[in-house]
Design an enzyme around this catalytic site. Structure first.
Site, PDB file in Angstrom:
ATOM      1  N   GLY A  31       8.185  21.730 -12.284  1.00  0.00           N
ATOM      2  CA  GLY A  31       7.613  22.165 -13.549  1.00  0.00           C
ATOM      3  C   GLY A  31       6.872  23.474 -13.436  1.00  0.00           C
ATOM      4  O   GLY A  31       7.049  24.227 -12.474  1.00  0.00           O
ATOM      5  N   LEU A  33       7.468  25.993 -15.322  1.00  0.00           N
ATOM      6  CA  LEU A  33       8.683  26.796 -15.176  1.00  0.00           C
ATOM      7  C   LEU A  33       8.459  28.262 -15.547  1.00  0.00           C
ATOM      8  O   LEU A  33       7.710  28.576 -16.465  1.00  0.00           O
ATOM      9  CB  LEU A  33       9.796  26.195 -16.047  1.00  0.00           C
ATOM     10  N   HIS A  34       9.143  29.138 -14.804  1.00  0.00           N
ATOM     11  CA  HIS A  34       9.084  30.577 -15.066  1.00  0.00           C
ATOM     12  C   HIS A  34      10.509  31.123 -15.045  1.00  0.00           C
ATOM     13  O   HIS A  34      11.477  30.344 -14.962  1.00  0.00           O
ATOM     14  CB  HIS A  34       8.179  31.262 -14.028  1.00  0.00           C
ATOM     15  N   HIS A  37      12.998  29.778 -12.522  1.00  0.00           N
ATOM     16  CA  HIS A  37      13.627  28.501 -12.882  1.00  0.00           C
ATOM     17  C   HIS A  37      14.678  28.717 -13.983  1.00  0.00           C
ATOM     18  O   HIS A  37      15.738  28.093 -13.973  1.00  0.00           O
ATOM     19  CB  HIS A  37      12.581  27.508 -13.386  1.00  0.00           C
ATOM     20  N   GLN A 148      16.748  30.777  -3.710  1.00  0.00           N
ATOM     21  CA  GLN A 148      16.697  31.325  -2.353  1.00  0.00           C
ATOM     22  C   GLN A 148      15.272  31.639  -1.907  1.00  0.00           C
ATOM     23  O   GLN A 148      15.011  31.802  -0.724  1.00  0.00           O
ATOM     24  CB  GLN A 148      17.595  32.581  -2.300  1.00  0.00           C
ATOM     25  N   ASP A 150      12.937  29.628  -1.670  1.00  0.00           N
ATOM     26  CA  ASP A 150      12.642  28.546  -0.730  1.00  0.00           C
ATOM     27  C   ASP A 150      13.818  28.419   0.237  1.00  0.00           C
ATOM     28  O   ASP A 150      14.526  27.402   0.249  1.00  0.00           O
ATOM     29  CB  ASP A 150      12.414  27.237  -1.502  1.00  0.00           C
ATOM     30  N   GLN A 153      14.014  25.395   2.469  1.00  0.00           N
ATOM     31  CA  GLN A 153      14.340  24.196   1.692  1.00  0.00           C
ATOM     32  C   GLN A 153      15.856  24.118   1.462  1.00  0.00           C
ATOM     33  O   GLN A 153      16.469  23.056   1.606  1.00  0.00           O
ATOM     34  CB  GLN A 153      13.594  24.240   0.355  1.00  0.00           C
TER      35      GLN A 153
HETATM   36  O1  PAF Z   1      11.424  23.540  -4.959  1.00  0.00           O
HETATM   37  C1  PAF Z   1      10.763  22.678  -5.559  1.00  0.00           C
HETATM   38  O2  PAF Z   1      10.218  22.921  -6.633  1.00  0.00           O
HETATM   39  C2  PAF Z   1      10.623  21.293  -4.953  1.00  0.00           C
HETATM   40  O3  PAF Z   1      10.484  21.347  -3.579  1.00  0.00           O
HETATM   41  C3  PAF Z   1      11.774  20.335  -5.358  1.00  0.00           C
HETATM   42  C4  PAF Z   1      13.110  20.808  -4.820  1.00  0.00           C
HETATM   43  C5  PAF Z   1      11.837  20.245  -6.877  1.00  0.00           C
HETATM   44  C6  PAF Z   1      11.501  18.956  -4.800  1.00  0.00           C
HETATM   45  O4  PAF Z   1      10.318  18.409  -5.295  1.00  0.00           O
END
Ligand code: PAF
Length: 282
Positions: A31, A33-34, A37, A148, A150, A153
């Protein structure tokens, strides 16, 4: 567009859509969001019949000393952005609807998650893998879109999907930046005016490293010096890490391999202790 709060209702809609032959895209978010996102939702929209955006501040990826409680929660504004970008569903569950009180099952990735942020946030990627796996089970997506910014991740989740044979294609969206270069992040909101003014130097430092690599620099210590010079020894910056890693496995490199190296940094802004991450492929 509708907002769904209950996991079982979300899963029911997803299973029905899949049974009807629809292609589902999931954009997992926490959430607040910007535009970063928004770019993920736009990509999802181009790749699926049904676009679901999850908005869930996931407690298991925060350590006790981190910003779980103060993480901005802005569901109304998030719903507006999702609707404007053509999402079909916002999934916004309560934490206790996602995790049973005695939940004891976690998903752990043990290679890509070890360095970089994983070194300083040892339970973070366990939380991310667990919640993303769980969201995949609910949303039944064909594709999932991540940013990218993250980069670690992304590497960890790609590895999880590969290792567990999860039938989801991971799409990676480029980093979205402010006009002055600062990578968009929900945590930018924490910055003081003084910190915000200098924060773009992080991106400038990464660009300087990229430039040096294109001119032949492969020495990691030299690259680190170039990055630190761009921060001008400003006490508002405290570099947590500067690392040159393999862009796929995130393993630390002793020497930069042009085109295969990701330069990744985490920097604390010392006035508010806001931690910013950024990266560049060199
Ligand atoms: O990147 C994020 O915002 C979070 O790590 C994710 C992938 C939504 C998991 O909670």
């Amino acid at each position: 567009m509708e907002t769904i709060h209950l996991p079982e209702e979300f899963q029911k809609i997803a299973l029905k859509a899949r049974a009807a032959g629809k292609k589902i895209a999931l954009v997992p978010t926490m959430g607040n969001l910007h535009d970063g996102h928004a770019s993920l939702i736009d990509i999802a929209r181009k790749n699926a019949d049904l676009v679901a955006v999850s908005v869930f501040v996931n407690p298991t990826q925060f350590a006790p000393n981190e910003d779980y409680d103060k993480y901005p929660r802005t569901l109304k504004a998030d719903e507006k952005l999702c609707a404007e970008h053509g999402a079909d569903i916002v999934f916004a569950p309560a934490p206790d609807a996602i995790y049973a009180k005695d939940a004891s099952t976690f998903v752990v990735e043990n290679a890509c998650s070890q360095g970089l942020c994983g070194r300083y946030r040892p339970t973070h990627f366990r939380g991310v893998c667990t919640v993303v796996n769980l969201l995949f089970n609910l949303a039944q997506p064909n594709v999932a879109v991540f940013g990218q910014k993250d980069a670690q991740q992304v590497a960890v989740l790609k590895r999880m999907v590969r290792d567990l044979h999860i039938p989801v294609e991971i799409i990676v969206a480029p980093i979205v930046r402010e006009g002055d270069g600062l990578a968009l992040s929900s945590r930018n909101k924490y910055l003081s005016a003084r910190e915000r003014a200098v924060a773009p130097q992080i991106c400038a430092g990464l660009n300087a490293v990229k430039c040096a690599v294109s001119e032949g620099v492969v020495d990691v210590a030299k690259a680190r010096k170039i990055f630190e010079e761009a921060l001008h020894a400003n006490p508002l910056f405290e570099t947590q890490y500067f690392e040159c890693v393999d862009a796929t496995t995130m393993s630390q490199l002793s020497e930069i391999v042009p085109r295969e190296t990701l330069v990744a940094v985490a920097v604390f802004m010392t006035e508010t202790r806001t931690r910013l991450i950024d990266n560049i492929r060199v």
